[in-house]
Design an enzyme around this catalytic site. Structure first.
Site, PDB file in Angstrom:
ATOM      1  N   ASP A  27       0.834  -1.207   0.000  1.00 62.75           N
ATOM      2  CA  ASP A  27       0.000   0.000   0.000  1.00 62.75           C
ATOM      3  C   ASP A  27       0.868   1.257   0.000  1.00 62.75           C
ATOM      4  O   ASP A  27       1.975   1.253   0.539  1.00 62.75           O
ATOM      5  CB  ASP A  27      -0.900  -0.028   1.255  1.00 62.75           C
ATOM      6  CG  ASP A  27      -2.031   0.983   1.158  1.00 62.75           C
ATOM      7  OD1 ASP A  27      -2.306   1.477   0.047  1.00 62.75           O
ATOM      8  OD2 ASP A  27      -2.644   1.279   2.199  1.00 62.75           O
ATOM      9  N   ASN A  49     -10.572  -2.536  -6.198  1.00 65.09           N
ATOM     10  CA  ASN A  49      -9.741  -1.674  -7.058  1.00 65.09           C
ATOM     11  C   ASN A  49     -10.365  -1.431  -8.435  1.00 65.09           C
ATOM     12  O   ASN A  49     -10.019  -0.467  -9.124  1.00 65.09           O
ATOM     13  CB  ASN A  49      -8.323  -2.243  -7.244  1.00 65.09           C
ATOM     14  CG  ASN A  49      -7.437  -2.065  -6.025  1.00 65.09           C
ATOM     15  OD1 ASN A  49      -6.495  -2.832  -5.809  1.00 65.09           O
ATOM     16  ND2 ASN A  49      -7.726  -1.058  -5.200  1.00 65.09           N
TER      17      ASN A  49
HETATM   18  C1  FPP Z   1      -1.671   0.157  -3.424  1.00 61.21           C
HETATM   19  O1  FPP Z   1      -1.263   1.492  -3.459  1.00 61.21           O
HETATM   20  C2  FPP Z   1      -1.158  -0.599  -4.559  1.00 61.21           C
HETATM   21  C3  FPP Z   1      -1.920  -1.170  -5.524  1.00 61.21           C
HETATM   22  C4  FPP Z   1      -3.375  -1.114  -5.554  1.00 61.21           C
HETATM   23  C5  FPP Z   1      -1.326  -1.896  -6.666  1.00 61.21           C
HETATM   24  C6  FPP Z   1      -0.133  -2.729  -6.387  1.00 61.21           C
HETATM   25  C7  FPP Z   1       0.612  -2.905  -7.638  1.00 61.21           C
HETATM   26  C8  FPP Z   1       1.951  -2.857  -7.772  1.00 61.21           C
HETATM   27  C9  FPP Z   1       2.885  -2.754  -6.646  1.00 61.21           C
HETATM   28  C10 FPP Z   1       2.563  -2.902  -9.124  1.00 61.21           C
HETATM   29  C11 FPP Z   1       2.472  -4.157  -9.883  1.00 61.21           C
HETATM   30  C12 FPP Z   1       2.624  -5.387  -9.092  1.00 61.21           C
HETATM   31  C13 FPP Z   1       3.040  -6.564  -9.563  1.00 61.21           C
HETATM   32  C14 FPP Z   1       2.957  -7.757  -8.688  1.00 61.21           C
HETATM   33  C15 FPP Z   1       3.606  -6.757 -10.896  1.00 61.21           C
HETATM   34  P1  FPP Z   1      -2.363   2.615  -3.572  1.00 61.21           P
HETATM   35  O2  FPP Z   1      -2.512   2.969  -5.003  1.00 61.21           O
HETATM   36  O3  FPP Z   1      -3.607   2.169  -2.887  1.00 61.21           O
HETATM   37  O4  FPP Z   1      -1.690   3.781  -2.789  1.00 61.21           O
HETATM   38  P2  FPP Z   1      -2.393   4.913  -1.922  1.00 61.21           P
HETATM   39  O5  FPP Z   1      -3.059   4.222  -0.763  1.00 61.21           O
HETATM   40  O6  FPP Z   1      -1.258   5.785  -1.510  1.00 61.21           O
HETATM   41  O7  FPP Z   1      -3.376   5.609  -2.828  1.00 61.21           O
END
Ligand code: FPP
Length: 246
Positions: free
Chosen positions: A21, A69
């Site tokens: 996250d 998501n």
């Molecule tokens: C959460 O951060 C992250 C995600 C919803 C996506 C995770 C994806 C990756 C790390 C990239 C690709 C992964 C792989 C396995 C190839 P957020 O967007 O919710 O952050 P925030 O809470 O700060 O808005």
């Protein structure tokens, strides 16, 4: 003493689950678009997977995309899917070099065709690897998974394949998408949030929870090692008393 040296290799968690996250906030801090955070999240994924292999963690499960998501802005969803496809194809070599078997859980049929195909190809290619199983939770949520399991069990009872009195915890576990995997002993969440967010709810019944304020793109193997050191300092009682364990 280095972080690695502080870890007792005989008491490693067999399975570590991670809620990655903070990508969006990381990008915002730098005045960039959210997708920049996701792109840099891939660097953290690579280092964490390599760190897990270096340490000897047998199962690593990453929450890459939740059912919820899908409600994000369409452009961000598309960018994430593109990133997944390109990362999986680019990183298959890293997985092979490290002996990592790729696995995926979630409603994979809801992923764009290209993404599903890429995933299947990489899973087939890495299927004989034995150092570590890397599971990506994609279009996954626990409530979805438990609902699906309930449906499958109900159908078996309806068709006379299973008697309702024979439904045990093991039967339920065997119908989850994590069937055959040990439950995670350690669950890590980055970015300072203290929530589980519909992730592996059944499986983390006895897991130790570890929260770090680090935003996911800044997470590296040293952070994984610190989480494992913290885990090893805890006493896991499974509902028993300390005296019973000694
Ligand atoms: C959460 O951060 C992250 C995600 C919803 C996506 C995770 C994806 C990756 C790390 C990239 C690709 C992964 C792989 C396995 C190839 P957020 O967007 O919710 O952050 P925030 O809470 O700060 O808005």
């Amino acid at each position: 003493m280095s972080l690695l040296e502080q870890i007792d290799k005989d008491r490693l968690p067999l399975h570590v689950a991670v809620i990655m996250d903070g990508n969006g906030r990381w990008a915002k801090e730098k005045g960039k678009l959210r997708v920049f955070g996701h792109q840099n999240g891939v660097v953290a994924v690579r280092d964490t997977v390599e760190g897990a292999v270096e340490l000897g963690i047998k199962y690593l499960t990453l929450y890459a995309f939740s059912t919820e998501n899908w409600n994000r802005p369409k452009l961000e969803v598309m960018a994430l899917m593109e990133l997944l496809v390109s990362t999986i194809s680019k990183e298959t070599k890293t997985l092979m070099d490290n002996g990592v078997k790729l696995n995926a859980i979630g409603n994979l049929n809801s992923l764009p065709e290209k993404c599903h195909k890429q995933l299947k190809e990489a899973m087939e290619k890495t299927s004989a690897n034995t150092n570590c199983t890397l599971t990506l939770a994609l279009s996954y949520s626990s409530r979805w998974e438990i609902t699906e399991a309930s449906r499958k069990i109900a159908e078996k009872v309806r068709d006379g394949e299973l008697r309702s009195e024979d439904i045990t915890e093991e039967v339920v576990s065997a119908h989850l998408s994590t069937a055959g995997m040990p439950d995670p002993e350690l669950m890590i969440r980055t970015s300072g949030e203290h929530r589980i967010s519909n992730y592996l709810l059944w499986q983390i019944a006895y897991a130790e929870l570890y929260f770090t304020p680090k935003l996911w793109p800044d997470f590296r193997r040293q952070d994984l090692f610190e989480a494992v050191i913290d885990y090893q300092k805890r006493e896991r009682r499974f509902g028993m008393t300390s005296e019973q364990l000694n």
